[in-house]
Design a protein around this motif. Structure first.
Motif, short mmCIF file in Angstrom:
data_model
loop_
_atom_site.label_atom_id
_atom_site.label_comp_id
_atom_site.label_asym_id
_atom_site.label_seq_id
_atom_site.Cartn_x
_atom_site.Cartn_y
_atom_site.Cartn_z
N UNK A 1 0.84 -1.19 0.00
CA UNK A 1 0.00 0.00 0.00
C UNK A 1 0.88 1.25 0.00
N UNK A 2 0.67 2.10 -0.96
CA UNK A 2 1.39 3.36 -1.08
C UNK A 2 0.42 4.49 -0.75
N UNK A 3 0.68 5.23 0.32
CA UNK A 3 -0.21 6.29 0.78
C UNK A 3 0.29 7.62 0.24
N UNK A 4 -0.60 8.34 -0.44
CA UNK A 4 -0.21 9.61 -1.06
C UNK A 4 -1.23 10.69 -0.77
N UNK A 5 -0.73 11.91 -0.62
CA UNK A 5 -1.60 13.08 -0.61
C UNK A 5 -1.85 13.49 -2.05
N UNK A 6 -0.82 13.37 -2.87
CA UNK A 6 -0.89 13.59 -4.31
C UNK A 6 0.26 12.82 -4.95
N UNK A 7 0.15 12.57 -6.25
CA UNK A 7 1.15 11.77 -6.97
C UNK A 7 2.17 12.63 -7.67
N UNK B 1 -5.94 9.94 0.47
CA UNK B 1 -6.89 10.43 1.46
C UNK B 1 -7.89 11.38 0.80
N UNK B 2 -9.18 11.17 1.11
CA UNK B 2 -10.22 12.11 0.68
C UNK B 2 -10.27 13.26 1.68
N UNK B 3 -10.54 14.44 1.19
CA UNK B 3 -10.67 15.60 2.08
C UNK B 3 -11.95 15.49 2.90
N UNK B 4 -12.05 16.27 3.94
CA UNK B 4 -13.26 16.29 4.76
C UNK B 4 -14.46 16.73 3.91
N UNK C 1 -14.96 16.00 0.92
CA UNK C 1 -15.33 14.83 0.13
C UNK C 1 -15.89 13.71 1.02
N UNK C 2 -16.01 13.96 2.31
CA UNK C 2 -16.56 12.96 3.22
C UNK C 2 -15.51 12.14 3.95
N UNK C 3 -14.23 12.43 3.75
CA UNK C 3 -13.17 11.68 4.40
C UNK C 3 -13.03 10.29 3.83
N UNK C 4 -12.20 9.50 4.45
CA UNK C 4 -11.98 8.12 3.98
C UNK C 4 -10.84 8.04 2.99
N UNK C 5 -10.86 6.98 2.20
CA UNK C 5 -9.72 6.67 1.35
C UNK C 5 -10.19 6.26 -0.04
N UNK C 6 -9.50 6.74 -1.06
CA UNK C 6 -9.70 6.26 -2.44
C UNK C 6 -8.56 5.30 -2.73
N UNK C 7 -8.85 4.25 -3.48
CA UNK C 7 -7.84 3.24 -3.80
C UNK C 7 -7.72 3.06 -5.31
N UNK C 8 -6.50 2.86 -5.74
CA UNK C 8 -6.21 2.53 -7.13
C UNK C 8 -5.35 1.27 -7.11
N UNK C 9 -5.76 0.26 -7.86
CA UNK C 9 -5.02 -1.00 -7.92
C UNK C 9 -4.14 -0.99 -9.16
N UNK C 10 -2.88 -1.42 -8.98
CA UNK C 10 -1.94 -1.49 -10.12
C UNK C 10 -1.78 -2.93 -10.55
#
Length: 114
Positions: A70-76, A100-103, A105-114
């Motif tokens: 898992x790679x955690x990013x604020x931006x790529x 990370x989604x902003x507050x 955007x409701x918070x939480x996490x967006x995921x992208x699978x490679x």
């Protein structure tokens, strides 16, 4: 007008930034719920080429036994995206980018699978 971006510097190895720490708490909840079996911050170091390595933010064992990176990013940034794509082509792990989604955007996490 473009806004200048300045490097903030990398934290000492083994030290989480705020986004990584928040994601670690999320993983702890998933582990408690039995959705993941194990997690470790910077738990793997993968060789991509001579003198080129990739260390995912989190090594995770999913409940199905699959190892995930898992790679955690604020931006790529382009080099980080390139490294995860190269690693995904070379290793038999599941690679995920976690943003990370902003507050707003409701918070939480967006995921992208490679």
């Amino acid at each position: 007008m473009k806004t200048a971006m300045y490097a903030l510097g990398r934290l000492k190895a083994g030290t989480m930034n705020k986004t990584e720490a928040a994601y670690d708490q999320h993983l702890a909840l998933l582990q408690h719920a039995g959705q993941i079996l194990w997690r470790r911050f910077e738990g793997l170091k993968l060789r991509l080429a001579d003198n080129t390595f990739y260390t995912p933010d989190f090594a995770v064992m999913a409940a199905d036994g699959v190892i995930e990176c898992h790679e955690v990013k604020g931006y790529w940034q382009d080099d980080a995206r390139a490294k995860i794509k190269i690693a995904a082509a070379q290793y038999p792990f599941r690679f995920l980018a976690v943003i990370a989604r902003t507050q707003k955007q409701g918070g939480g996490w967006d995921m992208e699978i490679f």
